[in-house]
Design an enzyme around this catalytic site. Structure first.
Site, PDB file in Angstrom:
ATOM      1  N   GLY A 148       0.782  -1.262   0.044  1.00  0.00           N
ATOM      2  CA  GLY A 148      -0.001  -0.105   0.133  1.00  0.00           C
ATOM      3  C   GLY A 148       0.870   1.217  -0.026  1.00  0.00           C
ATOM      4  O   GLY A 148       1.881   1.126   0.596  1.00  0.00           O
ATOM      5  N   CYS A 149       0.434   2.331  -0.747  1.00  0.00           N
ATOM      6  CA  CYS A 149       1.382   3.570  -0.796  1.00  0.00           C
ATOM      7  C   CYS A 149       1.314   4.175   0.751  1.00  0.00           C
ATOM      8  O   CYS A 149       2.608   4.608   0.808  1.00  0.00           O
ATOM      9  CB  CYS A 149       0.485   4.610  -1.747  1.00  0.00           C
ATOM     10  SG  CYS A 149      -0.981   4.901  -1.661  1.00  0.00           S
TER      11      CYS A 149
END
Length: 342
Positions: A148-149
């Site tokens: 996930g960013c």
């Protein structure tokens, strides 16, 4: 040697970012692009900024001939990826940008994503895709799960500190601001300009954000015991960028030394001089991460600030970095573009 790749879900932001980056790659050729609703359209119709490139027409996944495809980038919503990745030929390498294979524990996946894991046999072989920490495993992997960013940003700030034992594991607070492109390209009322501009707001407050599953998994693995952090994300009226302000208990100088040593020689991670702190505007459109450490007025406390571009280092750039390792290419190929400024 030229490697042929397919991008599944090329009509989304991460798909377009992959195309932009691969366009400068010396040895990767895009052989297939897919989209659902936009099948039959050209990429120039979908993304006019890519009209100068000679690209395949968008098609449905079931129409793709995977013979001769070396690697697939799966840039699809997480709820669809288990079945699709399971259907791909075993000889094809896969970099999945969704959340489908990030969590090793099947019960944790169901907890955070609200449904049972639909491909547990594939989860066993998936390698977590934070390149700087799993480089050797990624080189030999068939399936790599992109992070996930938000999770990537927090981990760049904290993983070396947790591993070295230089901060209090029970006092970690991540205050994070993210650009709106992290929410995807689908139409959403709360992302309309009139709803989002001229302010920003917290969301998933109180420990409900799905990326907490990744923090729990990776921080606890490093510490050798359960670690749970406070994490409050905010949506800011900017197209790109993530800025994580991480408050910790520890000595600032030691924290700075630890981060500097951990990332020495890393091509994409820049640790700023002590006391300086980064900005999203200085990493925009690039695969770079900037880290800063500032001491607090209270002794024994410090602030670590991390900035990266959510679409590049937080997603598509990370995916290409991993693909380079999986294909035996230079890790930095296609990724040394300088940030866009102003």
């Amino acid at each position: 040697m030229t490697h042929k790749v397919a991008i599944l879900g090329a009509s989304g932001y991460t798909g377009a970012e992959l195309v932009r980056l691969i366009a400068t790659h010396p040895s990767i050729e895009i052989a297939a692009l897919t989209a659902d609703r936009k099948a039959g359209m050209t990429m120039s119709e979908t993304f006019p900024h890519l009209r100068h490139l000679d690209l395949p027409v968008l098609q449905r996944i079931e129409s793709v001939d995977f013979a001769g495809i070396d690697l697939v980038f799966c840039a699809l919503p997480h709820g669809t990826t288990h079945e699709i990745v399971a259907s791909l030929p075993r000889e094809v390498k896969v970099v999945d940008l969704s959340a489908g294979f990030r969590l090793r524990d099947l019960a944790a996946y169901e907890k955070w994503y609200g449904a049972p894991h639909a491909a547990p046999e594939l989860q066993e072989e998936a390698v977590y895709g934070l390149t700087e920490f799993y480089r050797d495993d990624i080189r030999t992997a068939r399936l790599v799960a992109g992070t996930g960013c938000n999770a990537a940003t927090g981990q760049f700030a904290l993983c070396p500190l947790i591993k070295a034992g230089v901060i209090d594991l029970d006092e970690i607070n991540i205050d994070l601001k993210a650009g709106v492109s992290g929410a995807g390209r689908s139409l959403k009322e709360n992302l309309l300009h009139a709803e989002l501009s001229e302010g920003y707001h917290a969301y998933a407050v109180g420990g409900t954000h799905r990326h907490l599953g990744e923090f729990d998994q990776e921080f606890s693995r490093l510490a050798g015991r359960p670690v749970e952090v406070q994490f409050t994300p905010h949506l800011m009226p900017a197209n790109r960028g993530i800025l994580a302000t991480v408050h910790v208990r520890g000595e600032a100088e030691e924290i700075h030394r630890t981060l500097s040593a951990a990332y020495a020689g890393e091509p994409f991670v820049q640790v700023l001089p002590m006391g300086q702190h980064p900005s999203t505007r200085h990493v925009r459109g690039s695969n770079f991460v900037h880290l800063g450490v500032v001491g607090d007025r209270r002794p024994g406390r410090a602030t670590v600030i991390a900035a990266l571009d959510n679409l590049t280092k937080g997603s598509s750039g990370q995916a290409l970095q991993n693909a380079n390792l999986m294909l035996g290419e230079e890790e930095t190929a296609g990724l040394m573009l300088a940030p866009v400024f102003p």
